[in-house]
Design an enzyme around this catalytic site. Structure first.
Site, PDB file in Angstrom:
ATOM      1  N   LYS A 158      41.545  52.300  41.740  1.00  0.00           N
ATOM      2  CA  LYS A 158      42.590  51.878  40.800  1.00  0.00           C
ATOM      3  C   LYS A 158      43.353  53.070  40.235  1.00  0.00           C
ATOM      4  O   LYS A 158      42.779  54.136  40.002  1.00  0.00           O
ATOM      5  CB  LYS A 158      41.970  51.105  39.628  1.00  0.00           C
ATOM      6  CG  LYS A 158      41.275  49.826  40.066  1.00  0.00           C
ATOM      7  CD  LYS A 158      40.459  49.200  38.955  1.00  0.00           C
ATOM      8  CE  LYS A 158      41.299  48.428  37.980  1.00  0.00           C
ATOM      9  NZ  LYS A 158      40.429  47.645  37.034  1.00  0.00           N
ATOM     10  N   GLY A 164      50.476  45.956  36.191  1.00  0.00           N
ATOM     11  CA  GLY A 164      51.114  44.958  37.057  1.00  0.00           C
ATOM     12  C   GLY A 164      50.425  44.792  38.398  1.00  0.00           C
ATOM     13  O   GLY A 164      51.031  44.360  39.371  1.00  0.00           O
ATOM     14  N   GLY A 165      49.138  45.122  38.441  1.00  0.00           N
ATOM     15  CA  GLY A 165      48.365  44.921  39.668  1.00  0.00           C
ATOM     16  C   GLY A 165      48.698  45.896  40.785  1.00  0.00           C
ATOM     17  O   GLY A 165      48.238  45.726  41.914  1.00  0.00           O
ATOM     18  N   GLU A 200      35.917  51.855  40.814  1.00  0.00           N
ATOM     19  CA  GLU A 200      35.085  50.891  40.090  1.00  0.00           C
ATOM     20  C   GLU A 200      34.328  50.041  41.097  1.00  0.00           C
ATOM     21  O   GLU A 200      34.812  49.813  42.200  1.00  0.00           O
ATOM     22  CB  GLU A 200      35.988  49.922  39.303  1.00  0.00           C
ATOM     23  CG  GLU A 200      36.122  50.242  37.860  1.00  0.00           C
ATOM     24  CD  GLU A 200      37.089  49.292  37.143  1.00  0.00           C
ATOM     25  OE1 GLU A 200      37.448  48.231  37.692  1.00  0.00           O
ATOM     26  OE2 GLU A 200      37.463  49.638  36.019  1.00  0.00           O
ATOM     27  N   LYS A 201      33.203  49.533  40.673  1.00  0.00           N
ATOM     28  CA  LYS A 201      32.515  48.513  41.465  1.00  0.00           C
ATOM     29  C   LYS A 201      33.465  47.318  41.574  1.00  0.00           C
ATOM     30  O   LYS A 201      34.079  46.927  40.587  1.00  0.00           O
ATOM     31  CB  LYS A 201      31.236  48.096  40.717  1.00  0.00           C
ATOM     32  CG  LYS A 201      30.463  46.993  41.400  1.00  0.00           C
ATOM     33  CD  LYS A 201      29.577  47.556  42.467  1.00  0.00           C
ATOM     34  CE  LYS A 201      28.961  46.461  43.321  1.00  0.00           C
ATOM     35  NZ  LYS A 201      28.399  46.991  44.577  1.00  0.00           N
ATOM     36  N   LYS A 237      49.106  37.608  37.244  1.00  0.00           N
ATOM     37  CA  LYS A 237      48.771  36.284  36.718  1.00  0.00           C
ATOM     38  C   LYS A 237      49.855  35.247  37.019  1.00  0.00           C
ATOM     39  O   LYS A 237      51.042  35.557  36.968  1.00  0.00           O
ATOM     40  CB  LYS A 237      48.586  36.394  35.199  1.00  0.00           C
ATOM     41  CG  LYS A 237      47.445  37.324  34.819  1.00  0.00           C
ATOM     42  CD  LYS A 237      47.536  37.761  33.375  1.00  0.00           C
ATOM     43  CE  LYS A 237      46.506  38.840  33.089  1.00  0.00           C
ATOM     44  NZ  LYS A 237      46.765  39.523  31.805  1.00  0.00           N
ATOM     45  N   ASN A 290      45.606  45.956  26.760  1.00  0.00           N
ATOM     46  CA  ASN A 290      47.062  45.980  26.755  1.00  0.00           C
ATOM     47  C   ASN A 290      47.526  46.116  25.317  1.00  0.00           C
ATOM     48  O   ASN A 290      47.209  45.277  24.472  1.00  0.00           O
ATOM     49  CB  ASN A 290      47.631  44.719  27.393  1.00  0.00           C
ATOM     50  CG  ASN A 290      47.451  44.756  28.896  1.00  0.00           C
ATOM     51  OD1 ASN A 290      47.669  45.785  29.530  1.00  0.00           O
ATOM     52  ND2 ASN A 290      47.024  43.661  29.479  1.00  0.00           N
ATOM     53  N   ARG A 292      50.181  45.701  23.540  1.00  0.00           N
ATOM     54  CA  ARG A 292      51.489  45.068  23.318  1.00  0.00           C
ATOM     55  C   ARG A 292      51.293  43.546  23.283  1.00  0.00           C
ATOM     56  O   ARG A 292      50.206  43.072  23.564  1.00  0.00           O
ATOM     57  CB  ARG A 292      52.426  45.409  24.479  1.00  0.00           C
ATOM     58  CG  ARG A 292      51.761  45.051  25.806  1.00  0.00           C
ATOM     59  CD  ARG A 292      52.671  45.066  26.978  1.00  0.00           C
ATOM     60  NE  ARG A 292      51.940  45.103  28.230  1.00  0.00           N
ATOM     61  CZ  ARG A 292      51.422  44.068  28.861  1.00  0.00           C
ATOM     62  NH1 ARG A 292      51.510  42.862  28.332  1.00  0.00           N
ATOM     63  NH2 ARG A 292      50.770  44.195  29.993  1.00  0.00           N
ATOM     64  N   VAL A 295      52.694  38.415  28.067  1.00  0.00           N
ATOM     65  CA  VAL A 295      53.483  37.282  28.559  1.00  0.00           C
ATOM     66  C   VAL A 295      52.846  35.969  28.075  1.00  0.00           C
ATOM     67  O   VAL A 295      53.522  35.062  27.591  1.00  0.00           O
ATOM     68  CB  VAL A 295      53.525  37.300  30.109  1.00  0.00           C
ATOM     69  CG1 VAL A 295      54.142  36.022  30.648  1.00  0.00           C
ATOM     70  CG2 VAL A 295      54.265  38.522  30.623  1.00  0.00           C
TER      71      VAL A 295
HETATM   72  P1  ADP Z   1      46.686  45.997  35.907  1.00  0.00           P
HETATM   73  O1  ADP Z   1      46.738  46.878  34.714  1.00  0.00           O
HETATM   74  O2  ADP Z   1      47.414  46.556  37.086  1.00  0.00           O
HETATM   75  O3  ADP Z   1      47.054  44.574  35.598  1.00  0.00           O
HETATM   76  P2  ADP Z   1      43.820  45.404  35.692  1.00  0.00           P
HETATM   77  O4  ADP Z   1      42.809  46.477  35.553  1.00  0.00           O
HETATM   78  O5  ADP Z   1      44.177  44.629  34.464  1.00  0.00           O
HETATM   79  O6  ADP Z   1      45.145  46.003  36.377  1.00  0.00           O
HETATM   80  O7  ADP Z   1      43.345  44.381  36.817  1.00  0.00           O
HETATM   81  C1  ADP Z   1      44.156  43.315  37.271  1.00  0.00           C
HETATM   82  C2  ADP Z   1      43.350  42.363  38.115  1.00  0.00           C
HETATM   83  O8  ADP Z   1      42.774  43.043  39.241  1.00  0.00           O
HETATM   84  C3  ADP Z   1      42.149  41.737  37.402  1.00  0.00           C
HETATM   85  O9  ADP Z   1      42.513  40.617  36.645  1.00  0.00           O
HETATM   86  C4  ADP Z   1      41.273  41.375  38.585  1.00  0.00           C
HETATM   87  O10 ADP Z   1      41.725  40.202  39.221  1.00  0.00           O
HETATM   88  C5  ADP Z   1      41.488  42.536  39.530  1.00  0.00           C
HETATM   89  N1  ADP Z   1      40.461  43.591  39.302  1.00  0.00           N
HETATM   90  C6  ADP Z   1      40.598  44.711  38.567  1.00  0.00           C
HETATM   91  N2  ADP Z   1      39.440  45.427  38.554  1.00  0.00           N
HETATM   92  C7  ADP Z   1      38.565  44.751  39.304  1.00  0.00           C
HETATM   93  C8  ADP Z   1      37.183  44.952  39.675  1.00  0.00           C
HETATM   94  N3  ADP Z   1      36.495  46.024  39.282  1.00  0.00           N
HETATM   95  N4  ADP Z   1      36.577  44.019  40.462  1.00  0.00           N
HETATM   96  C9  ADP Z   1      37.249  42.914  40.875  1.00  0.00           C
HETATM   97  N5  ADP Z   1      38.544  42.670  40.569  1.00  0.00           N
HETATM   98  C10 ADP Z   1      39.197  43.561  39.784  1.00  0.00           C
END
Ligand code: ADP
Length: 454
Positions: A158, A164-165, A200-201, A237, A290, A292, A295
């Site tokens: 990550k 935003g994924g 991350e795991k 989402k 987050n 802020r 949505v």
């Molecule tokens: P962003 O800031 O880009 O939105 P997030 O850390 O909030 O990223 O993660 C967004 C989505 O990615 C989570 O809701 C989940 O679906 C998936 N995700 C993130 N980390 C993990 C993880 N360690 N294991 C499984 N899915 C993950």
């Protein structure tokens, strides 16, 4: 007292803020790009100033022009909405130093939670469970592989600056890791100008459950319950609901307490969200905060009856929260469908263009937050969300039935939207039974004929 607010955003959230200000008797200044002249928030704000060209980098991301507009129009505060400059610590700092209230947390908290590695470390020290992974960013590919082996595959790579994924890749073994590591770094570099990544795991088929936090500047930190945001496509989402059909009241209490601890560790003030992943056994892990308004905040508003935008303004004004945790009531079920100008049958390709006939649903338990109307042209420069349909009732069943009914009434001609997709999901037994995890959408798309959602 805050008397005039600049809204540093566009679309439905800008309109949402204009509406809250109207009710509070606060004047509004809209800033807009050349592509947004037609936008409702520009028409409904008390004043409006054009700040540049259609591209976000020429307008909504131009902190200098926004601050100049604030000074010319003599505003007391800036509401950043979500996206754009809302989680930019430097912008918050600039506002602070120009004596303009930034409606959000202090820049210090934004900085702390904006670096995902620092955020995890901060909440871990406060006793909040985090997903096992690297201690901060990984320095090299060799180091990264070592960490991946130590925590055990599958792992997720990550972006430290993520959002935003984007910049997120999954690896199941050493071979795929070598490839995905570089892809993630490149994506992160392109999207955020920062290629740093951490490991991350990878939690298999988790639920994404987040807690809404509200904190004042006098040290009171409350939570307003959870939102289940497991229905996602490419980590973004699509549907959010509250309460989560998965949580027991015991787990809800535990997670609520952990969320408050995490916010306290960030010395948080204003509205914010603590995001967790929850595995099938009910183990929960902090993933990020987050800093802020989100949505999906209306889901919480409809369940609790608390207007989050007004609360944000009051907190920024220095007011005390005038209720306690025990006063927050959770007596409704609410669900939000994100209406995007995209074609679900063609891999969600964006579908900008001019809306022909437009008919908005209504009736008991239906709320529509949208800035579009008949004849409105959706510009191609921004994200594709054109509205949020929020439906609520006394039970989950009634909220879902209402959502199906409202989606059936909703007419948007001239462009493709996610309305038919949401309708199909509202009628899907897996979703109705409350069994959706973050793996739901992929499965749903694979087993559902496209004519059901096109
Ligand atoms: P962003 O800031 O880009 O939105 P997030 O850390 O909030 O990223 O993660 C967004 C989505 O990615 C989570 O809701 C989940 O679906 C998936 N995700 C993130 N980390 C993990 C993880 N360690 N294991 C499984 N899915 C993950």
């Amino acid at each position: 007292m805050i008397q005039k607010i600049l809204i540093a955003n566009r679309g439905e959230i800008a309109l949402r803020i204009v509406r809250a200000c109207r009710e509070l008797g606060i004047k509004t200044l809209a800033v807009y790009s050349e592509a947004d002249v037609q936008s409702l928030h520009v028409q409904l704000a008390d004043e409006a100033i054009c700040i540049g060209g259609p591209k976000s980098s020429d307008s909504y991301l131009r902190a200098d022009r926004i601050i100049s507009a604030a000074e010319i129009a003599d505003v007391d505060a800036i509401h950043p909405g979500y996206g754009f400059l809302s989680e930019n610590a430097k912008f918050a700092e600039q506002c602070e130093s120009c004596n303009i209230k930034f409606i959000g947390p202090k820049s210090k908290s934004i900085k702390m939670m904006g670096d995902k590695a620092v955020a995890k470390d901060t909440v871990r020290k406060a006793g909040v469970p985090i997903v096992p992974g690297s201690d901060g960013p990984v320095e090299s590919e060799a180091d990264a592989v070592k960490v991946a082996r130590k925590i055990g595959y599958p792992v997720i790579i990550k972006a430290v600056a993520g959002g935003g994924g984007r910049g997120m890749r999954i690896a199941h073994n050493d071979v795929s890791f070598a490839k995905e590591y570089h892809v993630a770094r490149n994506e992160a570099e392109k999207a955020f100008g920062d290629g740093a990544v951490y490991i991350e795991k990878y939690i298999e088929k988790p639920r994404h459950i987040e807690f809404q936090i509200l904190a004042d500047s006098h040290g009171k930190v409350l939570h307003l319950g959870e939102r289940d945001c497991s229905v996602q496509r490419r980590h973004q989402k699509l549907i959010e609901e509250s309460p989560s059909p998965f949580l027991t009241s015991d787990l809800r209490k535990k997670m609520g307490k952990a969320a408050i601890k995490a916010a306290e560790a960030a010395e948080y003030e204003n509205a914010g969200t603590i995001e967790f992943l929850v595995d099938a056994k009910g183990n929960f892990f902090f993933i990020e905060m987050n800093t802020r308004i989100q949505v999906e905040h209306p889901v919480t508003e409809e369940v609790t009856g608390i207007d989050l935008i007004k609360q944000q303004i009051r907190v920024a004004n220095g007011d005390k929260l005038d209720f306690d945790q025990g006063d927050v009531k959770f007596d409704k079920h609410a669900i939000e469908c994100r209406i995007n100008a995209e074609d679900p049958a063609r891999n969600f390709i964006p579908s900008p263009g001019t809306i022909g006939l437009y008919y908005a649903p209504g009736g008991h338990g239906v709320r529509l937050d949208s800035h579009v109307y008949s004849g409105y042209t959706i510009p191609p420069y921004y994200d594709s969300m054109i509205g949020k349909l929020i439906c609520f009732g006394s039970t989950r069943k009634s909220a879902l039935e209402r959502a199906y009914r409202a989606l059936s009434e909703y007419i948007i001609r001239g462009i493709k939207t996610t309305i038919p997709l949401h309708k199909a999901i509202m009628a899907d037994p897996v979703f109705i039974e409350g069994k959706a995890t973050t793996a739901y959408m992929e499965d749903f798309m694979a087993r559902t004929p496209p004519d059901l959602f096109s």
